[in-house]
Design an enzyme around this catalytic site. Structure first.
Site, short mmCIF file in Angstrom:
data_model
loop_
_atom_site.label_atom_id
_atom_site.label_comp_id
_atom_site.label_asym_id
_atom_site.label_seq_id
_atom_site.Cartn_x
_atom_site.Cartn_y
_atom_site.Cartn_z
N PRO A 114 -12.85 92.24 17.36
CG PRO A 114 -11.93 90.39 16.29
CD PRO A 114 -12.31 90.91 17.65
CG ASN A 115 -13.43 92.81 11.62
OD1 ASN A 115 -12.71 93.60 11.02
ND2 ASN A 115 -13.13 91.52 11.72
CG ASN A 168 -19.91 90.72 20.04
OD1 ASN A 168 -19.32 89.68 19.70
ND2 ASN A 168 -20.75 91.36 19.26
CG HIS A 218 -16.47 81.86 16.39
ND1 HIS A 218 -17.64 81.52 17.04
CD2 HIS A 218 -16.75 82.98 15.68
CE1 HIS A 218 -18.58 82.39 16.72
NE2 HIS A 218 -18.07 83.29 15.90
CG ASP A 221 -6.71 80.34 29.35
OD1 ASP A 221 -7.62 79.52 29.57
OD2 ASP A 221 -5.62 80.02 28.81
CB SER A 239 -25.47 87.48 13.80
OG SER A 239 -24.24 86.92 14.21
NE ARG A 289 -19.97 83.64 10.82
CZ ARG A 289 -19.00 84.55 10.67
NH1 ARG A 289 -18.46 85.13 11.72
NH2 ARG A 289 -18.58 84.89 9.46
C1 DQA Z 1 -20.51 88.31 16.09
C2 DQA Z 1 -20.59 86.93 15.43
C3 DQA Z 1 -19.20 86.42 15.06
O1 DQA Z 1 -19.31 85.15 14.45
C4 DQA Z 1 -18.54 87.38 14.10
O2 DQA Z 1 -17.23 86.95 13.80
C5 DQA Z 1 -18.56 88.78 14.56
C6 DQA Z 1 -19.76 89.30 15.23
C7 DQA Z 1 -21.92 88.91 16.34
O3 DQA Z 1 -21.99 89.86 17.13
O4 DQA Z 1 -22.90 88.45 15.77
O5 DQA Z 1 -17.64 89.54 14.30
O6 DQA Z 1 -19.87 88.17 17.35
#
Ligand code: DQA
Length: 149
Positions: free
Chosen positions: A15-16, A79, A85, A92, A107, A116
């Site tokens: 997501p995102n 990723n 988290h 699974d 990150s 995280r």
């Molecule tokens: C992430 C780190 C995660 O904590 C965060 O919720 C993300 C991106 C990263 O690529 O650094 O969406 O996976």
């Protein structure tokens, strides 16, 4: 029986990550997910692989994509973003697959908020690469090459 050598790597994004480039660029950088896919395709080709790229904001869709990958790929780079988290369902699903798994994060999750610091999916991965921005994905390709050679 012909021994088919699998050369295709699946890259799964949670997501995102479709908002990379716009999303907190001071943390995640200015490269978009399309830029990352393009750079990975180039580097994968140099290493003798091809990549299939997938992104979803939905946990169930990610589980479905991992399930159908079973038996079809040389490796999986994932990723899972925020689901890293929280998601028992994704770990699974990862336990079902029969090829190496590399977990990546742009990150350095250990240098950020405490929530995280824990990843549910790391126990199912061969290794984790985090903190190198978009280059984390390229390093994951190198890791796959090393594991498979
Ligand atoms: C992430 C780190 C995660 O904590 C965060 O919720 C993300 C991106 C990263 O690529 O650094 O969406 O996976």
């Amino acid at each position: 029986m012909i021994n088919v050598i699998k050369k295709n790597i699946l890259v799964v994004n949670g997501p995102n990550l479709n908002m990379l480039g716009l999303r907190e660029p001071e943390i995640y950088g200015r490269e978009t997910l399309d830029d990352i896919a393009e750079n990975m395709t180039v580097r994968a080709k140099e290493l003798g692989f091809t990549v299939d790229f997938y992104q979803s904001n939905s946990e169930g869709d990610l589980v479905d994509r991992i399930q159908v990958a079973r038996g079809k790929y040389a490796a999986l780079i994932i990723n899972a973003a925020a689901f890293s988290h929280t998601s028992v369902a994704i770990v699974d699903a990862l336990r079902l697959v029969d090829f190496p798994i590399i977990e990546v994060h742009l990150s350095n999750i250990f240098a950020r908020e405490e929530f995280r610091h824990h990843s549910c999916i790391s126990p199912a991965a061969n290794g984790v690469i985090c903190g190198f921005g978009a280059n984390s994905y390229i390093l994951a390709l190198e890791a796959v090459r090393n594991i498979l050679s």
